[in-house]
Design a protein around this motif. Structure first.
Motif, PDB file in Angstrom:
ATOM      1  N   SER A  35       1.123   2.430  -9.650  1.00 41.81           N
ATOM      2  CA  SER A  35      -0.066   2.354  -8.800  1.00 41.81           C
ATOM      3  C   SER A  35       0.260   1.817  -7.408  1.00 41.81           C
ATOM      4  O   SER A  35       1.250   1.110  -7.208  1.00 41.81           O
ATOM      5  CB  SER A  35      -1.109   1.440  -9.446  1.00 41.81           C
ATOM      6  OG  SER A  35      -1.515   1.949 -10.694  1.00 41.81           O
ATOM      7  N   LEU A  36      -0.606   2.171  -6.469  1.00 39.11           N
ATOM      8  CA  LEU A  36      -0.500   1.630  -5.117  1.00 39.11           C
ATOM      9  C   LEU A  36      -0.857   0.151  -5.127  1.00 39.11           C
ATOM     10  O   LEU A  36      -1.869  -0.253  -5.698  1.00 39.11           O
ATOM     11  CB  LEU A  36      -1.447   2.385  -4.184  1.00 39.11           C
ATOM     12  CG  LEU A  36      -1.494   1.915  -2.738  1.00 39.11           C
ATOM     13  CD1 LEU A  36      -0.204   2.261  -2.025  1.00 39.11           C
ATOM     14  CD2 LEU A  36      -2.685   2.550  -2.023  1.00 39.11           C
ATOM     15  N   ARG A  37      -0.027  -0.646  -4.494  1.00 35.10           N
ATOM     16  CA  ARG A  37      -0.289  -2.087  -4.409  1.00 35.10           C
ATOM     17  C   ARG A  37      -0.825  -2.486  -3.048  1.00 35.10           C
ATOM     18  O   ARG A  37      -1.654  -3.398  -2.942  1.00 35.10           O
ATOM     19  CB  ARG A  37       0.984  -2.864  -4.731  1.00 35.10           C
ATOM     20  CG  ARG A  37       1.438  -2.727  -6.189  1.00 35.10           C
ATOM     21  CD  ARG A  37       2.704  -3.507  -6.459  1.00 35.10           C
ATOM     22  NE  ARG A  37       2.531  -4.925  -6.159  1.00 35.10           N
ATOM     23  CZ  ARG A  37       3.528  -5.810  -6.169  1.00 35.10           C
ATOM     24  NH1 ARG A  37       4.770  -5.403  -6.439  1.00 35.10           N
ATOM     25  NH2 ARG A  37       3.299  -7.081  -5.896  1.00 35.10           N
ATOM     26  N   GLU A  38      -0.354  -1.831  -1.999  1.00 38.86           N
ATOM     27  CA  GLU A  38      -0.795  -2.218  -0.652  1.00 38.86           C
ATOM     28  C   GLU A  38      -0.583  -1.056   0.305  1.00 38.86           C
ATOM     29  O   GLU A  38       0.376  -0.291   0.183  1.00 38.86           O
ATOM     30  CB  GLU A  38      -0.001  -3.435  -0.171  1.00 38.86           C
ATOM     31  CG  GLU A  38      -0.538  -4.036   1.110  1.00 38.86           C
ATOM     32  CD  GLU A  38       0.147  -5.349   1.447  1.00 38.86           C
ATOM     33  OE1 GLU A  38       1.130  -5.315   2.206  1.00 38.86           O
ATOM     34  OE2 GLU A  38      -0.293  -6.399   0.938  1.00 38.86           O
ATOM     35  N   LEU A  39      -1.503  -0.911   1.247  1.00 39.37           N
ATOM     36  CA  LEU A  39      -1.413   0.121   2.271  1.00 39.37           C
ATOM     37  C   LEU A  39      -1.694  -0.508   3.630  1.00 39.37           C
ATOM     38  O   LEU A  39      -2.667  -1.239   3.798  1.00 39.37           O
ATOM     39  CB  LEU A  39      -2.423   1.234   2.004  1.00 39.37           C
ATOM     40  CG  LEU A  39      -2.571   2.310   3.090  1.00 39.37           C
ATOM     41  CD1 LEU A  39      -1.284   3.096   3.257  1.00 39.37           C
ATOM     42  CD2 LEU A  39      -3.731   3.244   2.746  1.00 39.37           C
ATOM     43  N   ALA A  40      -0.822  -0.241   4.593  1.00 40.37           N
ATOM     44  CA  ALA A  40      -0.997  -0.753   5.957  1.00 40.37           C
ATOM     45  C   ALA A  40      -1.049   0.417   6.931  1.00 40.37           C
ATOM     46  O   ALA A  40      -0.210   1.324   6.876  1.00 40.37           O
ATOM     47  CB  ALA A  40       0.148  -1.689   6.325  1.00 40.37           C
ATOM     48  N   LEU A  95       3.299   1.715   2.861  1.00 36.05           N
ATOM     49  CA  LEU A  95       2.665   1.416   1.582  1.00 36.05           C
ATOM     50  C   LEU A  95       3.685   0.880   0.584  1.00 36.05           C
ATOM     51  O   LEU A  95       4.895   1.079   0.719  1.00 36.05           O
ATOM     52  CB  LEU A  95       1.930   2.633   1.021  1.00 36.05           C
ATOM     53  CG  LEU A  95       2.707   3.910   0.720  1.00 36.05           C
ATOM     54  CD1 LEU A  95       3.386   3.850  -0.636  1.00 36.05           C
ATOM     55  CD2 LEU A  95       1.770   5.103   0.775  1.00 36.05           C
ATOM     56  N   LEU A  96       3.150   0.224  -0.429  1.00 35.65           N
ATOM     57  CA  LEU A  96       3.965  -0.384  -1.478  1.00 35.65           C
ATOM     58  C   LEU A  96       3.375   0.023  -2.821  1.00 35.65           C
ATOM     59  O   LEU A  96       2.168  -0.072  -3.042  1.00 35.65           O
ATOM     60  CB  LEU A  96       3.940  -1.908  -1.330  1.00 35.65           C
ATOM     61  CG  LEU A  96       4.729  -2.723  -2.351  1.00 35.65           C
ATOM     62  CD1 LEU A  96       6.222  -2.505  -2.158  1.00 35.65           C
ATOM     63  CD2 LEU A  96       4.377  -4.208  -2.217  1.00 35.65           C
ATOM     64  N   THR A  97       4.226   0.489  -3.746  1.00 30.80           N
ATOM     65  CA  THR A  97       3.768   0.842  -5.088  1.00 30.80           C
ATOM     66  C   THR A  97       4.423  -0.087  -6.105  1.00 30.80           C
ATOM     67  O   THR A  97       5.316  -0.864  -5.780  1.00 30.80           O
ATOM     68  CB  THR A  97       4.110   2.298  -5.443  1.00 30.80           C
ATOM     69  OG1 THR A  97       5.518   2.437  -5.621  1.00 30.80           O
ATOM     70  CG2 THR A  97       3.637   3.257  -4.359  1.00 30.80           C
TER      71      THR A  97
END
Length: 396
Positions: A179-184, A197-199
């Motif tokens: 899952s996606l953890r963070e989006l900038a 982004l970080l998954t």
């Protein structure tokens, strides 16, 4: 430097858009998939290319998008097959719509003229003509309609060929990313925009453009960008009977279900639809409905049990149309999702539209499919987005 394009979602839409984005070699393309490529709705699809049978209400923008995508299919699949060295399983069987009551025949007659004008080649069938074309159909039909231009494709084979074509084109493919953890969303001092982004399992990724092709899971991104959540999953249950290849000659549509013959002695019947959240399990009620209708339309299936049964989550929107377009406040983000029953059919047209958007042009018809079209009727979306893992960064 090459433009970097990051694609979230490895179903038929994500793979098609990745392949289009990489054409010409001017972009560095990465596609990230939560699970396995070609799964979810793509893996569960019957692969019908039937805009005249499935979108028969009126010749609106959605119908023309579907019909135009059908026209692209022969050349598109030929290019994928040449690039991958694999077959996509395109079969130009045509379709037969069958009506057992006069009330069901009237809609077939009413749509004939405008569909002919759109290139369907359709013709009305008498009961006798219908029986000659499909001898295994139940007798007593009031008539039907034959549409020679419609076709179907082996969806899993097409997805596998597309994935291979993407790999051979140099696209970086990351499966099992979680899952996606963070989006900038980033904006530099000179005004240039980018994303990061970080998954769960694939680490951090950076790109100039982000393309969201996450199917039934796209609603969370709508909320993330301050839009009302409109994309939602509809469970479609399908089964397949053990029937010799060629026994059913065309795709067959009734008012309650469809049937399409696939290679490997499989007559696929679908689809029983219901709202079940993200539950993709198969139910006796859903498959039982398909069994009953199959025996009514094809009496030789009386008492037969399906050899296969499965379900997929279709990404539906409030108006049944897909979302295709860039976000006005975040033009580095493009959405291509919400294709509902037409993901396989609309893959080439969607990919072509995304290619134009990446090139800086905007198809005239695309306004009808804006991912922001529901925003004017909703309030509070921006507040909802604050609790999700997105942030905006302004870089010096």
């Amino acid at each position: 430097m090459k433009e970097r394009v990051l694609i979230l979602g490895g179903g038929i839409i994500g793979l098609s858009c990745a392949y289009e984005a990489a054409r010409g070699g001017g972009r560095e393309v990465t596609i990230i998939e939560k699970g396995g490529f070609g799964g979810q709705a793509t893996g569960a699809a019957a692969g019908m290319l039937a805009p005249f049978s499935e979108n028969a209400d009126q010749p609106d923008a959605f119908f023309h998008l579907c019909a135009g995508s059908l026209l692209r299919y022969p050349d598109w699949t030929a290019a994928i097959e040449e690039a991958s060295g694999m077959k996509a399983g395109l079969k130009r069987t045509g379709s037969v719509g069958v009506a057992y009551h006069e009330a069901d025949l009237l809609p077939l007659r009413s749509r004939l003229d405008w569909q002919r004008a759109a290139g369907s080649g359709a013709e009305l069938l008498s009961a006798a003509e219908l029986a000659r074309m499909e001898p295994l159909l139940a007798r007593g039909a009031a008539g039907g309609i034959y549409t020679p231009s419609e076709a179907h494709v082996e969806a899993p084979r097409l997805a596998a060929a597309l994935a291979e074509a993407c790999r051979l084109a140099g696209i970086r493919m990351i499966g099992g990313a979680g899952s996606l953890r963070e989006l900038a969303l980033r904006t530099s001092g000179s005004g240039e925009r980018s994303v990061a982004l970080l998954t769960d399992y694939s680490g951090e990724h950076e790109a100039d453009r982000l393309l969201i092709c996450t199917g039934a899971w796209s609603g969370e991104f709508e909320v993330m960008f301050g839009l009302p959540e409109s994309i939602h999953p509809i469970r479609g249950q399908i089964c397949a009977f053990d029937v010799p290849d060629g026994a059913v000659r065309h795709m067959v549509f009734s008012s309650q279900a469809y049937w399409v013959g696939k290679s490997g002695n499989a007559l696929v019947c679908g689809a029983s639809e219901d709202v079940a959240g993200f539950d993709a399990s198969v139910t006796e009620k859903g498959i039982g409905r398909l069994e009953r209708w199959s025996s009514r339309i094809f009496p030789f299936l009386e008492g037969a049990r399906p050899k296969l049964r499965w379900a997929g989550l279709r990404p539906a929107t409030r108006d049944g149309r897909p979302m295709i377009g860039a976000l006005s406040d975040h033009p580095q983000v493009i959405v291509a999702a919400g294709h509902y029953r037409n993901g396989i059919l609309l893959a080439p047209a969607t990919a072509a539209a995304v290619g134009e958007l990446l090139d800086g042009t905007k198809p005239e018809w695309i306004a009808s499919f804006s991912p922001e079209r529901f925003a004017a009727a909703a309030r509070g979306g921006a507040e909802a987005g604050r609790n999700l893992p997105m942030r905006e960064e302004f870089l010096c």
